[in-house]
Design a protein around this motif. Structure first.
Motif, PDB file in Angstrom:
ATOM      1  N   GLN A  81      40.911  36.275  31.179  1.00 32.57           N
ATOM      2  CA  GLN A  81      40.825  37.352  32.164  1.00 32.57           C
ATOM      3  C   GLN A  81      42.189  37.797  32.662  1.00 32.57           C
ATOM      4  OE1 GLN A  81      40.413  34.182  32.701  1.00 32.57           O
ATOM      5  NE2 GLN A  81      40.596  33.575  34.847  1.00 32.57           N
ATOM      6  N   ALA A 104      43.651  41.071  41.091  1.00 30.48           N
ATOM      7  CA  ALA A 104      43.187  40.493  39.833  1.00 30.48           C
ATOM      8  C   ALA A 104      43.215  41.466  38.662  1.00 30.48           C
ATOM      9  CB  ALA A 104      41.770  39.943  40.011  1.00 30.48           C
ATOM     10  N   THR A 105      43.228  42.776  38.920  1.00 31.50           N
ATOM     11  CA  THR A 105      43.205  43.752  37.818  1.00 31.50           C
ATOM     12  C   THR A 105      44.393  44.695  37.805  1.00 31.50           C
ATOM     13  OG1 THR A 105      41.920  45.385  39.084  1.00 31.50           O
ATOM     14  CG2 THR A 105      40.679  43.730  37.827  1.00 31.50           C
ATOM     15  N   ALA A 378      44.766  37.127  38.470  1.00 30.26           N
ATOM     16  CA  ALA A 378      43.420  37.113  37.887  1.00 30.26           C
ATOM     17  C   ALA A 378      42.892  35.696  37.718  1.00 30.26           C
ATOM     18  CB  ALA A 378      43.415  37.836  36.539  1.00 30.26           C
TER      19      ALA A 378
END
Length: 381
Positions: A81, A104-105, A378
């Motif tokens: 991820q 996280a993104t 992430a």
């Protein structure tokens, strides 16, 4: 205009010649700050974004030695991820370089214009695969970018700057106080420490700077954490919000001990790398495959980046869990203030060592299409 490959080669040379002891600690400049700044300052100003440390200089004969290809699968298997591909150029043809994970993104990017100057900030979102512009960077030589909950901050010779985290117009706050080494952000203030020690605060709404009481000899890590040093070892961790202080338990013959708020890593007896809690608990010796005379760097709030002698050129080590993942020929950024949560490399480039005067410097050729990025936000949020 110099090519990206020329720029990377120049930065890598400057970093390698600075030596592992001067580059090992990514959390404080301390007494080495002025010497390091003089040595690489001109190159950093020209690049305005990164310093590349491809490993220690190697002494050997001949003109070139091939570096083994990077082993990418371990990190992709362990933290899938966290691994994303980011284009080297944005939609306007600007060269981009990852700076830090925003969440996280999303990854914060420097974008460089036609003259190689950092002229705006952008964000790449791995959830959508798209890049959006945050705003222009009007300052001439931005340094030490820091992410807060509401703003992004940086400084240059002329003073401090902030930009809304969600994007907008950059605003100059005020002149520098002292020889600034690191900055931090609270919801309503910009904070910074100076090379000789001491932490200052300035309201984001405007106003005079003030020195925080009781911060003599302290250096900012990542707000609210600061540290004090004894020689080349971090010796004390202080929470500037609560005032709580913890001494670092320094084992015998340790050097270059560097710490997050809870975990530390250092070199013991000049022969092996160790990891421990700040109070000395859970101390362990790291594998010999991690080079003790190489390169290590604090990442995020719990990780370290080590040079490796086997497999991947670098290893990301999770200090609390001992999880170790192989990554490529990483390009660590030196101009983030808190330890960066983002590392990156060019998976399509070929790396080799160019040797002259018995000193070898890692260079690259090829690639140039996309960055392979590990966003540690992430993994731990």
């Amino acid at each position: 205009m110099r090519s990206e490959e020329d720029l990377v080669a120049t930065m890598r040379t400057a970093a390698e010649r600075a030596g592992p002891r001067e580059l090992a600690s990514g959390v404080a400049w301390r007494r080495r700050a002025r010497r390091t700044r003089r040595r690489v300052g001109a190159a950093l100003a020209a690049a305005a974004v990164v310093i590349v440390a491809g490993g220690t200089a190697t002494v050997l004969r001949g003109q070139e030695r091939q570096v083994p290809p990077a082993v990418l699968s371990p990190v992709a298997r362990v933290w899938p991820q966290a691994v994303v591909k980011v284009p080297v150029k944005d939609a306007d043809g600007r060269q981009t370089l990852p700076v830090n994970g925003m969440n996280a993104t999303e990854v914060l990017l420097f974008a460089k214009g036609a003259k190689g100057k950092v002229d705006r900030l952008e964000v790449f979102d791995s959830a959508t695969g798209r890049t959006r512009v945050l705003g222009d960077v009007p300052s001439r030589r931005p340094q030490r970018f820091e992410l807060g909950t509401k703003y992004i901050a940086w400084f240059e010779e002329a003073g401090f700057w902030i930009m809304p985290r969600q994007g907008g117009e950059a605003r100059r706050l005020g002149p520098l106080t002292g020889e600034v080494e690191k900055i931090g952000l609270t919801d309503d203030s910009l904070v910074w420490s100076v090379v000789d020690g001491g932490v200052y605060r300035m309201p984001l709404a405007g106003g005079a700077a003030e020195r925080l009481p009781g911060t003599d000899g302290l250096h900012l890590m990542s707000w609210p954490w600061a540290n004090a040093w004894a020689g080349d070892n971090m010796s004390r961790i202080v929470n500037l919000e609560t005032g709580r202080s913890s001494d670092v338990a320094l084992p015998e013959n340790v050097e270059m001990m560097q710490c997050h708020a809870q975990w530390c890593t250092g070199l013991q007896a000049g022969s092996h790398l160790i990891v421990q809690r700040v109070d000395g608990a859970e101390r362990r010796t790291l594998p010999d495959t991690l080079l003790r005379d190489g390169f290590w760097w604090l990442l995020g709030d719990r990780y370290a980046l080590f040079r490796s002698r086997e497999g991947s050129p670098f290893v990301v080590y999770d200090l609390p869990t001992g999880t170790m993942t192989g990554v490529g020929e990483v390009t660590p950024t030196l101009l983030t203030s808190s330890p960066t949560s983002t590392i990156f490399w060019d998976a399509d480039a070929e790396y080799y060592q160019d040797c002259a005067d018995r000193v070898c410097v890692t260079k690259s050729r090829g690639g140039g299409k996309e960055h392979t990025v590990v966003n540690l936000k992430a993994v731990t949020g």
